[in-house]
Design a protein around this motif. Structure first.
Motif, PDB file in Angstrom:
ATOM      1  N   CYS A  52       0.832  -1.210   0.000  1.00 25.09           N
ATOM      2  CA  CYS A  52       0.000   0.000   0.000  1.00 25.09           C
ATOM      3  C   CYS A  52       0.863   1.255   0.000  1.00 25.09           C
ATOM      4  O   CYS A  52       0.511   2.255  -0.631  1.00 25.09           O
ATOM      5  N   GLU A  53       1.980   1.213   0.698  1.00 28.98           N
ATOM      6  CA  GLU A  53       2.906   2.350   0.708  1.00 28.98           C
ATOM      7  C   GLU A  53       3.566   2.526  -0.657  1.00 28.98           C
ATOM      8  O   GLU A  53       3.703   3.649  -1.141  1.00 28.98           O
ATOM      9  N   LYS A  88      -5.754   2.609   4.963  1.00 30.69           N
ATOM     10  CA  LYS A  88      -5.430   3.810   4.183  1.00 30.69           C
ATOM     11  C   LYS A  88      -6.664   4.665   3.900  1.00 30.69           C
ATOM     12  O   LYS A  88      -6.562   5.753   3.362  1.00 30.69           O
ATOM     13  N   SER A  95      -3.835   6.441  -0.791  1.00 29.89           N
ATOM     14  CA  SER A  95      -4.252   7.489   0.150  1.00 29.89           C
ATOM     15  C   SER A  95      -5.769   7.620   0.177  1.00 29.89           C
ATOM     16  O   SER A  95      -6.485   6.951  -0.582  1.00 29.89           O
ATOM     17  N   SER A  96      -6.250   8.524   0.998  1.00 30.42           N
ATOM     18  CA  SER A  96      -7.687   8.739   1.140  1.00 30.42           C
ATOM     19  C   SER A  96      -8.304   9.407  -0.087  1.00 30.42           C
ATOM     20  O   SER A  96      -9.521   9.522  -0.185  1.00 30.42           O
ATOM     21  N   ASP A  97      -7.488   9.841  -1.026  1.00 26.55           N
ATOM     22  CA  ASP A  97      -7.990  10.429  -2.278  1.00 26.55           C
ATOM     23  C   ASP A  97      -8.227   9.380  -3.353  1.00 26.55           C
ATOM     24  O   ASP A  97      -8.768   9.692  -4.412  1.00 26.55           O
ATOM     25  N   ASP A  98      -7.828   8.140  -3.102  1.00 27.14           N
ATOM     26  CA  ASP A  98      -7.865   7.092  -4.121  1.00 27.14           C
ATOM     27  C   ASP A  98      -9.160   6.288  -4.122  1.00 27.14           C
ATOM     28  O   ASP A  98      -9.815   6.138  -3.087  1.00 27.14           O
ATOM     29  N   SER A 123       1.531   4.275  -3.025  1.00 27.01           N
ATOM     30  CA  SER A 123       1.119   5.574  -2.473  1.00 27.01           C
ATOM     31  C   SER A 123      -0.389   5.676  -2.298  1.00 27.01           C
ATOM     32  O   SER A 123      -1.003   6.688  -2.631  1.00 27.01           O
TER      33      SER A 123
END
Length: 70
Positions: free
Chosen positions: A13-14, A41, A19-22, A17
């Protein structure tokens, strides 16, 4: 071994990248190990597709409180 697998999914997941926008589409979550890491995430939208009915039942029970449904 479990801890190493959990770390592997968190690292994945890192690396992407996440994130909460995905928006995320997971196909074939199996037992939900990667699903757990993705939920942490907090993606904007998360869709999980599983065709195995026995796994669907387990996933729905496991992630009921996270508003995840298969």
């Amino acid at each position: 071994l479990n801890e190493a697998q959990e770390n592997k999914y968190k690292m994945l997941c890192e690396l992407v990248s996440l994130s909460s926008d995905d928006n995320v589409l997971e196909i074939g979550p199996g037992t939900g190990k990667l699903t757990e890491a993705i939920i942490l995430k907090k993606p904007q939208k998360f869709i999980v597709i599983e065709k195995d009915k026995s796994l669907i039942k387990n996933l729905n029970e496991k992630f009921r409180r996270n508003a995840v449904s298969c």
